[in-house]
Each structure stands twice: as C-alpha cells, then as structure tokens.
Design an enzyme around this catalytic site. Structure first.
Site, PDB file in Angstrom:
ATOM      1  N   PHE A   1      -9.013   8.288  -8.098  1.00  0.00           N
ATOM      2  CA  PHE A   1      -9.498   8.876  -6.850  1.00  0.00           C
ATOM      3  C   PHE A   1      -9.028   8.045  -5.667  1.00  0.00           C
ATOM      4  O   PHE A   1      -9.166   6.827  -5.644  1.00  0.00           O
ATOM      5  CB  PHE A   1     -11.030   8.953  -6.833  1.00  0.00           C
ATOM      6  CG  PHE A   1     -11.553   9.538  -5.550  1.00  0.00           C
ATOM      7  CD1 PHE A   1     -11.431  10.898  -5.309  1.00  0.00           C
ATOM      8  CD2 PHE A   1     -12.118   8.738  -4.567  1.00  0.00           C
ATOM      9  CE1 PHE A   1     -11.875  11.457  -4.115  1.00  0.00           C
ATOM     10  CE2 PHE A   1     -12.566   9.283  -3.367  1.00  0.00           C
ATOM     11  CZ  PHE A   1     -12.447  10.647  -3.146  1.00  0.00           C
TER      12      PHE A   1
ATOM     13  N   ASN B   1     -20.753  -5.091  -6.353  1.00  0.00           N
ATOM     14  CA  ASN B   1     -21.044  -5.688  -5.047  1.00  0.00           C
ATOM     15  C   ASN B   1     -19.949  -5.428  -4.021  1.00  0.00           C
ATOM     16  O   ASN B   1     -20.011  -5.923  -2.905  1.00  0.00           O
ATOM     17  CB  ASN B   1     -21.303  -7.189  -5.171  1.00  0.00           C
ATOM     18  CG  ASN B   1     -20.133  -7.904  -5.811  1.00  0.00           C
ATOM     19  OD1 ASN B   1     -19.498  -7.349  -6.707  1.00  0.00           O
ATOM     20  ND2 ASN B   1     -19.823  -9.104  -5.359  1.00  0.00           N
TER      21      ASN B   1
ATOM     22  N   TYR C   1       0.845  -1.194   0.000  1.00  0.00           N
ATOM     23  CA  TYR C   1       0.000   0.000   0.000  1.00  0.00           C
ATOM     24  C   TYR C   1       0.878   1.240   0.000  1.00  0.00           C
ATOM     25  O   TYR C   1       2.038   1.205   0.409  1.00  0.00           O
ATOM     26  CB  TYR C   1      -0.905  -0.011   1.235  1.00  0.00           C
ATOM     27  CG  TYR C   1      -2.106   0.904   1.125  1.00  0.00           C
ATOM     28  CD1 TYR C   1      -3.082   0.676   0.172  1.00  0.00           C
ATOM     29  CD2 TYR C   1      -2.246   1.997   1.972  1.00  0.00           C
ATOM     30  CE1 TYR C   1      -4.187   1.511   0.074  1.00  0.00           C
ATOM     31  CE2 TYR C   1      -3.357   2.838   1.877  1.00  0.00           C
ATOM     32  CZ  TYR C   1      -4.319   2.594   0.930  1.00  0.00           C
ATOM     33  OH  TYR C   1      -5.405   3.420   0.837  1.00  0.00           O
TER      34      TYR C   1
ATOM     35  N   ARG D   1     -19.256  -9.787 -11.408  1.00  0.00           N
ATOM     36  CA  ARG D   1     -18.790 -11.040 -12.000  1.00  0.00           C
ATOM     37  C   ARG D   1     -19.863 -12.101 -11.816  1.00  0.00           C
ATOM     38  O   ARG D   1     -20.588 -12.086 -10.815  1.00  0.00           O
ATOM     39  CB  ARG D   1     -17.502 -11.504 -11.306  1.00  0.00           C
ATOM     40  CG  ARG D   1     -16.279 -10.735 -11.718  1.00  0.00           C
ATOM     41  CD  ARG D   1     -15.089 -11.169 -10.885  1.00  0.00           C
ATOM     42  NE  ARG D   1     -15.331 -10.912  -9.464  1.00  0.00           N
ATOM     43  CZ  ARG D   1     -14.534 -11.330  -8.485  1.00  0.00           C
ATOM     44  NH1 ARG D   1     -13.468 -12.049  -8.752  1.00  0.00           N
ATOM     45  NH2 ARG D   1     -14.799 -11.034  -7.221  1.00  0.00           N
TER      46      ARG D   1
ATOM     47  N   TYR E   1     -11.046   3.907  -8.686  1.00  0.00           N
ATOM     48  CA  TYR E   1     -10.687   3.920  -7.261  1.00  0.00           C
ATOM     49  C   TYR E   1     -10.131   2.584  -6.802  1.00  0.00           C
ATOM     50  O   TYR E   1      -9.817   2.408  -5.623  1.00  0.00           O
ATOM     51  CB  TYR E   1     -11.904   4.325  -6.407  1.00  0.00           C
ATOM     52  CG  TYR E   1     -13.051   3.329  -6.430  1.00  0.00           C
ATOM     53  CD1 TYR E   1     -13.983   3.326  -7.468  1.00  0.00           C
ATOM     54  CD2 TYR E   1     -13.202   2.381  -5.416  1.00  0.00           C
ATOM     55  CE1 TYR E   1     -15.026   2.413  -7.488  1.00  0.00           C
ATOM     56  CE2 TYR E   1     -14.247   1.473  -5.422  1.00  0.00           C
ATOM     57  CZ  TYR E   1     -15.149   1.494  -6.464  1.00  0.00           C
ATOM     58  OH  TYR E   1     -16.183   0.592  -6.492  1.00  0.00           O
ATOM     59  N   GLY E   2      -9.977   1.656  -7.735  1.00  0.00           N
ATOM     60  CA  GLY E   2      -9.402   0.371  -7.382  1.00  0.00           C
ATOM     61  C   GLY E   2      -8.996  -0.377  -8.637  1.00  0.00           C
ATOM     62  O   GLY E   2      -9.363   0.016  -9.756  1.00  0.00           O
ATOM     63  N   GLY E   3      -8.231  -1.464  -8.460  1.00  0.00           N
ATOM     64  CA  GLY E   3      -7.764  -2.230  -9.608  1.00  0.00           C
ATOM     65  C   GLY E   3      -7.756  -3.716  -9.270  1.00  0.00           C
ATOM     66  O   GLY E   3      -6.721  -4.376  -9.347  1.00  0.00           O
TER      67      GLY E   3
ATOM     68  N   ARG F   1     -21.244 -15.651 -10.724  1.00  0.00           N
ATOM     69  CA  ARG F   1     -20.864 -16.467  -9.570  1.00  0.00           C
ATOM     70  C   ARG F   1     -22.003 -17.412  -9.275  1.00  0.00           C
ATOM     71  O   ARG F   1     -23.128 -17.203  -9.752  1.00  0.00           O
ATOM     72  CB  ARG F   1     -20.540 -15.570  -8.374  1.00  0.00           C
ATOM     73  CG  ARG F   1     -21.627 -14.554  -8.073  1.00  0.00           C
ATOM     74  CD  ARG F   1     -21.155 -13.446  -7.169  1.00  0.00           C
ATOM     75  NE  ARG F   1     -21.398 -13.751  -5.774  1.00  0.00           N
ATOM     76  CZ  ARG F   1     -21.044 -12.947  -4.770  1.00  0.00           C
ATOM     77  NH1 ARG F   1     -20.430 -11.805  -5.025  1.00  0.00           N
ATOM     78  NH2 ARG F   1     -21.297 -13.267  -3.527  1.00  0.00           N
TER      79      ARG F   1
END
Lengths: 370, 370
Positions: free
Chosen positions: A305, A187, A88, A210, A280-282, A212
């Site tokens: 962001f 989700n 991080y 995704r 905001y994420g990967g 599931r």
C-alpha cells in the site's frame, strides 16, 4: 507583520517548550511578502550534507487561479529523507524544495479562486510539492481545504500517516468492533495513528515494537493512546505470546507491516485464515518472505500500500473528503493526537533533520514562525 | 460382469496404447459387487513404501441416502503424494484409502436419493474421500453430478486443476480479452488448464517453464494448447525477455505462481501496477520473497489460493455448478483437454506412483477397469 494570535496546541503540556503563533494575515498584507525561506537541495545525497536554506523570491502578483499561502508546520517524514537521498519513487526535478506534507494558511487568493478563502487552512494535494518553506504559491487545485479549528500539528501531520492508517484499516478487510489488528513498528507515526483509530472504532490492537532502553515508557505511551497489547519482537517468539494471542479469542484479520523480514513473518504467523497483511514500509530493508504452506493453506492476502498512489487515484474523491472529515473530527475530540513530536523552527532544519535520522527519535516537525 | 461398451477417449491418438471400457451396470448387478480393490496406507511415509493394495469389503446393502459407485479413473496429484507423506494440510484418519480426485459412475442408489441415478457420473464433493479404489459407497451429499458425455479422463481430472485455474483467473482481477496472464510451472496440470482457459477466453499467456532436454517438444505442446509465449526461466533474465514483455503492449495483470523462490520474483518483476500474483503451489520448496519497494510502489497484491478451501466454502454454491458446467462444455468442445497423461491399471499403482515421483513426468492416471 500584522497582529498575532496565540494558538494553543491541542496537546496541553506536551509542547510547552515551544509557543506557536498563528499569523492572521489580511489580503493587503500579502504584498509585503516578497520571499520565502525554503529548505532546498540541488543534488541527491546525504540529507546532512546536501540541504541548503535559501530565500526564494515570490512572484509579485499571484495569478487568477492561484493562492499565496503561509506554511504553518511541516513534518519530517521518512519519504522526505528518501526523496532527498534520491531513493524514493517520486523524484521532483532539481533543484527542489523539500517536503511532502504540511499545513498552510491561505494569505491571498486570485480572482477566480472559489474553494479557498483567506484564513482557511489547506493541505497540498500532491506529494513532492515542497512544504519545507515559509510561503508558497499554489494553484487552487493543488490544495485541499481542511478544518482550521484543530491543532496545527494535527493538521500538518494528518495527510500521510493517519490517512495511511485509515485506508489500511478500511480498504482491505471489513473490521467489526472487537476484531483484532496486529502491527509491527507500532510506535511509528502510522502505528500510533492505527492504535488511536482502532481504539476510536472499538477494535483491539496487538502492537509489536523493538526492545529499547525506555521500553516501559513506550509501552505506557502506546497504551495511553489505546493500544490493547504492546509486546517486543523478542516476546513474539515465546510461549507467552501464544497464550496472549489465544486469549484474544479471535485471531487478527489484519496485519500491518512497515518492517519486513522476520517482523513481517511474525505477523503472518499470527493472522487468521483469509487474513490480510498490508505492507506500507520496509524499515529493516529486508524483503517480505512468505512460507508457501501458510500462504496457501491459510489463504493469506498480502498487499502493498502506497498512500501517494491512493491520493493520485482519489484527488477529489468523496472517500478522501470523508476520510479527512472523520480524521479532523477525531483530532478535534483529542481521539487522534499528533505523534509524539519535537517542534523545530524551520531555520534550525539541520538540527531537526539530524534528530530525525537518529534511532528511536520523536517525530520532528518544522515550524514556520517567521 | 455385465456388458461392456467401448468408450473412446476424447483425445484421439494420445492414449491409443490403452483402451478404456466403461461399465454399464444395472441396479440388479450391484448385489454381485462385494469388495473394492483399494490403494491404502496405514502409516504416513514414503509413497513407494507405505502403500498397500487391499480388497476391502463393501456393505451388503446401501442405506437410503447412499449410493454405490464404480470409480472410473483417478489421477495421481501432488496433494495425494503429500497426503501419504503426512505433509498435507488434510490428514484423513489412518488407515486410509488414497485419492482426492476422480470420476465415478453410479451403480446403485438408496431409496431416498434424488439428485443421482444409475448411469450418472459424479465427483466427490470433499478432499480426502479416497478415490483410488474400484468401488465405493458415498452419501448422496458427498457427490456432485457431472456430465457423462465428456471423456472420462477429463471428468476425472476436472475438479482440482482446471477448477484451480478457473478460479484463479476469475476471482482476483477482472480480465478482458487481450489481457495478459504470466505463470511459472506452466507445464503443470494447472498450468496447462490456464493456457487452454485463457485461449478460450481470448486472454494471452506468458508461460515460464524449466529448461529440459525435450524443451522444443514442450514448447510445441503448450503452444498447440493455445500458449501465446513459452519461455524458460533462464530466458527471463535476458534483454530479450524485456523486449518480449514490451511487445505485449500491456503488462500482465495476473501472475500465477506454483514454484516460489526466484521463479515467483520473476513474476512480480513483470506484473503491472496493482497486479495480482496468486500462489497455489511451492514446487521449489522456497518461500515467496517480495522486495518491499516493488511491493509498495506497484501496489502489488499477493494471495494464497487453495482449491480445497474454496470447495469447502462453496459446497453447493451456484458458482461451483456454473464453473463445472463451463469446464465440461469446454471439455466437450475439446477446448479443454486433460493433461498429457499415462493411463495405468489401478492394480499397477506402484509403478504409476513411481512414475509420478520422477521429474518431468506426465500426469499419471489410475484406471479402474476390473
């Protein structure tokens, strides 16, 4: 340990397997508290291996500008896992106590403390403050008071994910009722907050998840939170997706990406001219890839962001107070529910961390019920 | 054909191989003009194959709201080539006259025309208006008057590339003197405009170009235009690049990308936190790829920019007039020179188009000197 008042969580039924007791502590009581049980790590590495539960000594007396708090609940967020792994952006000096988010109750205050009193609830102002412990001493300026009449689980999980959702929908493009937001990883905890905030604000959402085994349950859950449409990534490449998007009448002004790779390209494909995609994420660990044609001819705007950065720039800004007030109001009205969660006693942190590392798992919450 | 006045181009020496004559036309003269030599295409395809020179008839009388213009010069831009190939966003109905940019002189005006008079110079308001011809009839509202005391080549090439450079440096991030702009494809027409505008505004530029046989000449040319640093793409991955960037004291707030692929990633790597990268081209035909970590943790902002779209949204906006006035002022002061160009008689368009398709070629300009 003093009298205990039963506090019922805001989501009746969902957490019936776990009773939460709120400790009502008095100033005099604080002298009895000499140690804090904390989840710590000495070296970066696999969270299943490097974490260690420890009783850490607390100072016998707090300073004039300090407060003693009892942590009530703290979630396990992806940032916590990455911080333990050492991947991080923020790396607290080691050894460290884990935890970036959580809600605490003020147990004792120093003589100069003005903004907090015993019984108040508060959130840590900064990331990396170490919320995975039972008690802690903070400087007054290290805490932000928050409503204490909302579910503890809402308070414990409001600072990172709902705030991320809130800012992404407020700070990039002006959204009017009826406007459409499209998101992947719908989700995720942020995704669920997006769905609920959008519903509260009269916005429509197209939510990509995704596929599931329990997809039908997931779709039902997200729809019950207010999702307009829930579709799988596979569905996105079918002609039916085109029809669905066409029937919305207006294309999404805003896309929210926490996956990257193809899942990000999917959002770009569906955005309106001049649309924003906020990353905001990967989660896929693949980069965001933008075909030049669509980028230029649709005048797309792609922003990264990071909530921690925003918090740093808005430590005591009116925007931060306004946001937390609105989010607490929505939580109080049950329009913003905490993410679907499992509650775990803090001393079972190993099990909770393991569960958080599994795919398709609920949000894991640590509860400090000593 | 009436008297001719020799007009010396603003860049002494550079175009000595080609004399430009400006036609001074009178209203009475316009009746003699019955056809326009135009570069046309009936089908999309390879520009070397589908272009055809034609004498097109002009109306015997213009309408009250129309003007007859003599085109003076028109550049060959990448957008023209893509439009001929049929790969551009805008596809005029076929058969069409080529050309999106150029400067014309008003030869005759209809009785209701207020904003233009004989002898004025003007630019077409819209893309795809067909500037590769010797004469044309426009509606008054299809033209924008421009200074006629600047070099014709500057006027002919001001609407697309310098305007793109201007807007990209004005509309995304506030730049103060001393701030740094980093760009790839720095020897493109836009790139050269960026260098000159930045120098005029007291900004510093880091200019990335591809290595090429005459790299020393190129570096010297760009430096003479005001470039702070000119480096090759290969240099970007050396420790010396790091040193160079460090010595700037502040990292670039703005990156300008017309290449894509690795060359875009190079810009992202060097941008400041909260930095903007504006993409206005994709010469490498590779997409823009953004590693998620740097995207989020540096809160990067990536925007696609398309001048045609901006023009569409700003047909008669004060911003457009202000921009053209400032650019003409800079051209008048020789602070904004036209790109390094070869001038070609319009009837030699085939040769000019061939040259424009070669790598490392000068900007090709068509001159209407009938």
């Amino acid at each position: 340990m003093a009298s205990q008042v039963l506090r019922i969580l805001g989501r009746p039924g969902l957490y019936a397997n776990y009773s939460i007791f709120r400790h009502v502590c008095s100033r005099s009581m604080s002298s009895n508290i000499t140690t804090s049980f904390a989840v710590t790590y000495k070296t970066h590495g696999d969270p299943k291996k490097v974490l260690e539960g420890k009783e850490l000594p607390l100072p016998s007396k707090i300073k004039d500008n300090e407060v003693l708090v009892k942590m009530l609940m703290a979630p396990i967020n992806p940032a916590d896992i990455n911080m333990i792994e050492g991947t991080y952006m923020i790396k607290p000096p080691l050894p460290a106590v884990v935890g970036n988010e959580g809600v605490c109750e003020i147990v004792d205050v120093g003589s100069n403390v003005k903004s907090l009193k015993v019984g108040d609830w508060a959130l840590p102002v900064d990331s990396g403050s170490g919320t995975w412990q039972t008690y802690a001493v903070y400087e007054e300026k290290g805490l932000l008071q928050i409503a204490n009449d909302i579910p503890a689980i809402s308070a414990a999980t409001i600072a990172v994910n709902p705030c991320t959702a809130y800012r992404m929908m407020k700070d990039f493009v002006t959204l009017e009722p009826g406007d459409v937001v499209i998101q992947n990883g719908a989700n995720s905890a942020v995704g669920q907050a997006v769905i609920q905030l959008a519903a509260a604000w009269g916005l429509r959402t197209v939510n990509i998840v995704r596929n599931r085994p329990d997809i039908d349950d997931l779709v039902a859950t997200l729809k019950s939170q207010g999702a307009t449409h829930v579709v799988t990534q596979e569905f996105c490449r079918t002609p039916e997706m085109k029809t669905l998007m066409k029937e919305l009448d207006k294309p999404p002004k805003l896309g929210l990406n926490c996956v990257g790779g193809k899942a990000a390209t999917e959002l770009l494909r569906n955005l309106a001219n001049n649309g924003y995609m906020v990353t905001y994420g990967g989660m896929s660990r693949e980069p965001v890839t933008v075909p030049t044609g669509v980028f230029i001819f649709k005048s797309l705007k792609l922003h990264g962001f990071w909530m921690s950065q925003w918090n740093k720039e808005n430590v005591n800004s009116p925007q931060r107070t306004e946001m937390l007030t609105e989010l607490c109001d929505l939580a109080r009205q049950s329009k913003l529910l905490a993410p679907i969660s499992d509650l775990n006693p803090i001393r079972s942190f190993e099990n909770a961390v393991s569960k958080s590392l599994q795919g398709f798992s609920n949000k894991q919450i640590l509860v400090m019920d000593d």
